[in-house]
Design a protein around this motif. Structure first.
Motif, short mmCIF file in Angstrom:
data_model
loop_
_atom_site.label_atom_id
_atom_site.label_comp_id
_atom_site.label_asym_id
_atom_site.label_seq_id
_atom_site.Cartn_x
_atom_site.Cartn_y
_atom_site.Cartn_z
N GLU A 83 5.69 2.17 6.53
CA GLU A 83 5.93 3.54 7.00
C GLU A 83 5.54 4.52 5.89
OE1 GLU A 83 6.80 3.66 10.04
OE2 GLU A 83 7.54 5.66 10.47
N GLY A 84 4.25 4.80 5.82
CA GLY A 84 3.73 5.68 4.78
C GLY A 84 2.48 6.36 5.29
N CYS A 85 1.89 7.18 4.44
CA CYS A 85 0.77 8.02 4.90
C CYS A 85 -0.57 7.55 4.36
CB CYS A 85 1.01 9.45 4.45
SG CYS A 85 0.80 9.66 2.67
N SER A 86 -0.57 6.46 3.59
CA SER A 86 -1.74 5.90 2.90
C SER A 86 -2.00 6.58 1.56
CB SER A 86 -3.02 5.91 3.76
OG SER A 86 -3.68 7.15 3.64
N GLY A 87 -1.24 7.62 1.26
CA GLY A 87 -1.46 8.34 0.00
C GLY A 87 -1.29 7.46 -1.23
N CYS A 88 -0.38 6.50 -1.16
CA CYS A 88 -0.18 5.63 -2.34
C CYS A 88 -1.40 4.73 -2.54
CB CYS A 88 1.08 4.80 -2.17
SG CYS A 88 2.60 5.78 -2.16
N HIS A 89 -1.96 4.22 -1.45
CA HIS A 89 -3.19 3.43 -1.59
C HIS A 89 -4.35 4.31 -2.06
CE1 HIS A 89 -1.25 -0.02 0.35
NE2 HIS A 89 -2.29 -0.73 -0.02
N TRP A 142 5.44 0.83 -4.09
CA TRP A 142 4.73 2.04 -4.54
C TRP A 142 5.22 3.24 -3.76
CZ3 TRP A 142 -1.01 0.22 -3.80
CH2 TRP A 142 -1.48 -0.38 -4.99
N GLY A 143 5.64 4.28 -4.46
CA GLY A 143 5.84 5.57 -3.82
C GLY A 143 7.26 5.80 -3.33
N ASP A 144 7.59 7.07 -3.17
CA ASP A 144 8.96 7.45 -2.80
C ASP A 144 9.38 6.88 -1.44
OD1 ASP A 144 9.10 8.77 -5.16
OD2 ASP A 144 9.02 10.79 -4.32
N CYS A 145 8.45 6.75 -0.51
CA CYS A 145 8.83 6.19 0.81
C CYS A 145 9.36 4.78 0.65
CB CYS A 145 7.64 6.18 1.76
SG CYS A 145 7.04 7.81 2.20
N ALA A 146 8.68 3.97 -0.14
CA ALA A 146 9.11 2.59 -0.35
C ALA A 146 10.32 2.50 -1.27
CB ALA A 146 7.94 1.78 -0.92
N PRO A 163 8.04 5.01 -8.47
CA PRO A 163 8.26 6.21 -7.67
C PRO A 163 7.14 7.23 -7.84
CG PRO A 163 9.66 6.22 -9.62
CD PRO A 163 8.92 4.92 -9.63
N GLY A 164 7.21 8.26 -6.99
CA GLY A 164 6.19 9.31 -7.00
C GLY A 164 5.67 9.47 -5.59
N CYS A 165 5.15 10.64 -5.27
CA CYS A 165 4.64 10.89 -3.92
C CYS A 165 3.30 11.60 -4.00
CB CYS A 165 5.63 11.70 -3.09
SG CYS A 165 5.09 11.97 -1.39
N PRO A 166 2.22 10.80 -4.24
CA PRO A 166 2.26 9.38 -4.55
C PRO A 166 2.46 9.17 -6.04
CG PRO A 166 0.00 10.13 -4.47
CD PRO A 166 0.85 11.33 -4.16
N PRO A 167 2.70 7.92 -6.47
CA PRO A 167 2.65 7.65 -7.91
C PRO A 167 1.26 7.99 -8.42
CG PRO A 167 3.14 5.64 -6.65
CD PRO A 167 2.87 6.72 -5.66
N ILE A 214 4.04 -3.12 -1.71
CA ILE A 214 4.32 -2.42 -0.46
C ILE A 214 4.27 -0.92 -0.68
CG2 ILE A 214 6.06 -1.95 1.32
CD1 ILE A 214 7.07 -4.79 0.99
N GLU A 215 3.47 -0.24 0.13
CA GLU A 215 3.54 1.22 0.25
C GLU A 215 4.32 1.53 1.52
OE1 GLU A 215 -0.18 3.50 0.72
OE2 GLU A 215 0.85 4.76 2.16
N GLY A 216 5.16 2.54 1.45
CA GLY A 216 5.84 2.98 2.66
C GLY A 216 7.22 2.37 2.81
N GLY A 272 11.96 8.22 1.17
CA GLY A 272 11.01 9.33 1.15
C GLY A 272 11.10 10.24 2.36
N ILE A 273 9.96 10.83 2.68
CA ILE A 273 9.90 11.85 3.73
C ILE A 273 10.29 11.28 5.10
CG2 ILE A 273 7.45 11.51 4.28
CD1 ILE A 273 7.26 14.60 4.37
N ASN A 274 10.14 9.98 5.26
CA ASN A 274 10.49 9.36 6.56
C ASN A 274 11.96 9.55 6.90
OD1 ASN A 274 7.87 8.01 6.74
ND2 ASN A 274 8.63 6.79 5.04
#
Ligand code: SF4
Length: 180
Positions: free
Chosen positions: A12-18, A84-88, A148-152, A58-60, A92-94
């Motif tokens: 559940e992410g936006c692909s921004g971390c990738h 990776w990232g605040d969602c995971a 962490p980070g959005c994205p890292p 894992i992202e998301g 996060g925003i979810n």
């Protein structure tokens, strides 16, 4: 020479971390000369039958039943699991949806939005069932490394990958905690 294997998924992410991963520039060449990427959205894989890997990423966050299964499968196959990232890491925003029921979310998204005409909530056996809440990955599986980070930032991702490839569990320096 056998290279350590890495698999990544985007839940559940936006692909921004990738995207941040791909944004590592020359570090990307350095990393790819030292690992084998087995499964990843950027290799366009179509199923989730992961190989045994040294590192799963894992992202998301996790917001539906299919994502729970994917996270569990990757955890089972990974010596180290990194998120990776605040969602995971935090949800996060979810998690904005967590104040509402799933029915309210679907009603708003598919029927009530101002641009919708003759809306209907999709129903099909292939559609994953939403969980009542969107949650971080560690609510379902054990996580070894948090980025962490959005994205890292690409630097944070490169730092963590390099540390893991040198046999260390990374502790992200404070100045890499936010995207610059
Ligand atoms: S942490 Fe930010 S960039 Fe990464 S998936 Fe979530 S919203 Fe997208």
């Amino acid at each position: 020479m056998k290279l350590p294997k890495i698999a990544t998924v985007w839940l559940e992410g936006c692909s921004g971390c990738h995207m941040s991963f791909l944004d590592m520039d020359e570090d990307l060449l350095n990393i790819f000369s030292r690992v084998e990427l087995t499964d990843s959205p950027i290799t366009d894989f179509k199923d989730f039958n992961f190989q045994d890997v040294a590192l799963g990423i894992i992202e998301g966050g996790i917001a539906n039943e299919e994502q729970v299964e994917i996270a569990k499968k990757l955890r089972e196959k990974s010596k180290i699991l990194m998120v990776w990232g605040d969602c995971a890491v935090f949800g996060g925003i979810n998690t904005l949806r967590n104040a509402f029921s799933t029915q309210e979310i679907l009603q708003r998204g598919y029927i009530e939005t101002e641009s919708t005409v003759n809306g209907a909530i999709p129903v099909h056996e292939s559609l994953p069932v939403l969980l009542e809440k969107a949650l971080p990955v560690n609510r379902f599986v054990t996580v070894d490394v948090y980025v962490p980070g959005c994205p890292p930032s690409p630097d944070a991702i490169a730092y963590c990958l390099n540390e893991i490839l040198q046999g260390r569990i990374p502790v992200l320096p404070t100045d890499m905690m936010h995207f610059d």
